[in-house]
Write a protein that holds these residues in place. Structure first.
Motif, PDB file in Angstrom:
ATOM      1  N   THR A   1       0.804  -1.217   0.000  1.00 26.27           N
ATOM      2  CA  THR A   1       0.000   0.000   0.000  1.00 26.27           C
ATOM      3  C   THR A   1       0.836   1.265   0.000  1.00 26.27           C
TER       4      THR A   1
ATOM      5  N   SER B   1      -3.548   3.915  -0.931  1.00 21.45           N
ATOM      6  CA  SER B   1      -4.354   2.731  -1.214  1.00 21.45           C
ATOM      7  C   SER B   1      -3.642   1.807  -2.198  1.00 21.45           C
ATOM      8  N   ILE B   2      -4.140   0.569  -2.278  1.00 20.74           N
ATOM      9  CA  ILE B   2      -3.560  -0.384  -3.221  1.00 20.74           C
ATOM     10  C   ILE B   2      -3.845   0.044  -4.662  1.00 20.74           C
TER      11      ILE B   2
END
Length: 305
Positions: A16, A53-54
Motif C-alpha cells: 500500500t 491505497s492499493i
C-alpha cells in the motif's frame, strides 16, 4: 532494468505504501506483472488510517509502464490469503517473486516502554502483523513459488542482522521481536526452498523517506532537506525508490542464490548492482547509523551517500 523481469509474476504483500509500494513500482517497471495486496482501498481504510491505497500503488506501477493487479487482502485471514493464491494460480499457474512487506504496526509502538507497561493488545498485534501474517502468506503462496526453480522470497524488515543482534533500545520488546523475526524467517525459508531452487532473503531499507516520515517532518520528497534543520542526521535518508530499485535488481539477478538466507540492505545491494537513489547518490544508512549517529558524532553524510 527495463524488461529484465518481463514475463515474471510477482506479489507484493502489504504494497500500500512505503518501501513495499516502491518495490511494486520498480518490479513493474522492470516488466513483471505485479499483484499488490493490502487492507486499504479507496473506499476502505485499515487500522493504520492513512490515505494511501492499493489502487494508488497499481496506478503508479502502470505509470512506470508495468501491469498491476490490486487485491484487498488481510494477510492475517488465512481464507483470504488462500483465495489470493488461488487467483494467482488461475491467472498464471505460478509465482516468481514474493515480497512480504506486511506490517502496519508502527502506531502500536509505545517507544521505550518495557513490556509490562506497554499495551498488551498493541504488543500482541505487532507480533501478529510481523510474524503470523508472514507465516500465513508463506504457507499459501510458496506452493506457487516452488513450481519453477529460481523463485525469490523477500521478507521486509527494519535493520540489518548485525544491527539487530542486540536489543534496539528506545523501541519496545514487541517491535524488536516482530522485526527481527524476518531474519529467521529468511533463514528458515532459504533451507525449505533450497531443494526447489528457490531463494529467500530478508531486506531492510535505511532511513526511509516514507509518506509517514515526510509527514512527520512536514516536508515532501522535493524539499526533504528542509527537515535537516530539525534533524541533521536525516541527511542520510533515502527515497523508497532506492530500495525498490535494489530489490528489482536482486529479482533480475540469475545468481541471487548467493544471498539466500541472508539479511540484505539497500545500501549494500546498491554497491553490488550499481544502483543510485533518485538524486544520484547511494545512501549507506546502516553504516552511517553505527559509525556516525550512534557514535555521537556530528551529522555529516559525507562518504556515506
Amino acid at each position: 532494468m527495463s524488461g529484465a523481469l518481463r514475463g515474471k509474476v510477482a506479489l507484493v504483500a502489504g504494497g500500500t505504501r512505503g518501501a513495499s509500494r516502491a518495490i511494486a513500482v520498480e518490479l513493474g517497471r522492470a516488466g513483471a506483472t505485479v499483484y499488490v495486496t493490502g487492507r486499504t482501498t479507496r473506499t476502505e481504510r485499515s487500522e493504520v488510517d492513512r490515505p494511501e491505497s492499493i489502487e494508488d500503488t497499481a496506478e503508479l506501477v502502470a505509470a512506470a509502464g508495468g501491469e498491476a493487479v490490486p487485491i484487498r487482502v488481510d494477510h492475517l485471514d488465512p481464507a483470504r490469503v488462500k483465495a489470493l493464491a488461488e487467483r494467482i494460480d488461475a491467472d498464471h499457474g505460478r509465482l516468481d517473486v514474493l515480497v512480504d512487506g506486511v506490517w502496519g504496526g508502527d502506531h502500536y509502538i509505545e517507544w521505550g516502554k518495557p513490556v509490562w507497561e506497554h499495551s498488551l493488545e498493541g504488543a500482541l498485534r505487532q507480533i501478529r502483523l510481523g510474524i503470523d501474517a508472514h507465516v500465513i502468506t508463506s504457507h499459501h503462496l510458496l506452493p506457487l513459488l516452488i513450481r519453477r526453480p529460481g523463485g525469490l522470497v523477500v521478507e521486509m524488515t527494519d535493520g540489518t542482522a548485525e544491527y539487530n543482534a542486540r536489543f534496539r533500545k528506545g523501541t519496545s520488546l514487541s517491535f524488536y521481536v516482530a522485526k527481527t523475526a524476518a531474519h529467521h524467517l529468511a533463514i528458515a525459508q532459504a533451507e525449505e526452498l533450497r531443494p526447489h531452487g528457490g531463494v529467500a532473503v530478508a531486506m531492510t531499507p535505511g532511513w526511509l523517506r516514507s509518506e509517514a516520515m515526510l509527514e512527520i517532518y512536514g516536508v515532501t520528497e522535493e524539499n526533504w532537506r528542509d527537515a535537516l534543520v530539525k534533524e541533521p542526521h536525516f541527511g542520510i535518508s533515502e527515497s523508497p525508490t532506492f530500495v525498490g530499485r535494489t530489490v528489482a535488481a536482486l529479482a533480475a539477478d540469475p545468481d541471487a542464490a548467493r544471498f539466500t538466507g541472508q539479511t540484505l540492505s539497500s545500501g549494500q545491494l546498491a554497491k553490488i548492482y550499481d544502483v543510485d537513489d533518485v538524486d544520484g547518490s547511494r545512501p549507506d544508512g546502516w553504516r552511517y547509523l553505527v559509525e556516525v549517529q550512534d557514535a555521537g558524532k556530528p551529522a555529516d553524510p559525507t562518504g556515506y551517500r
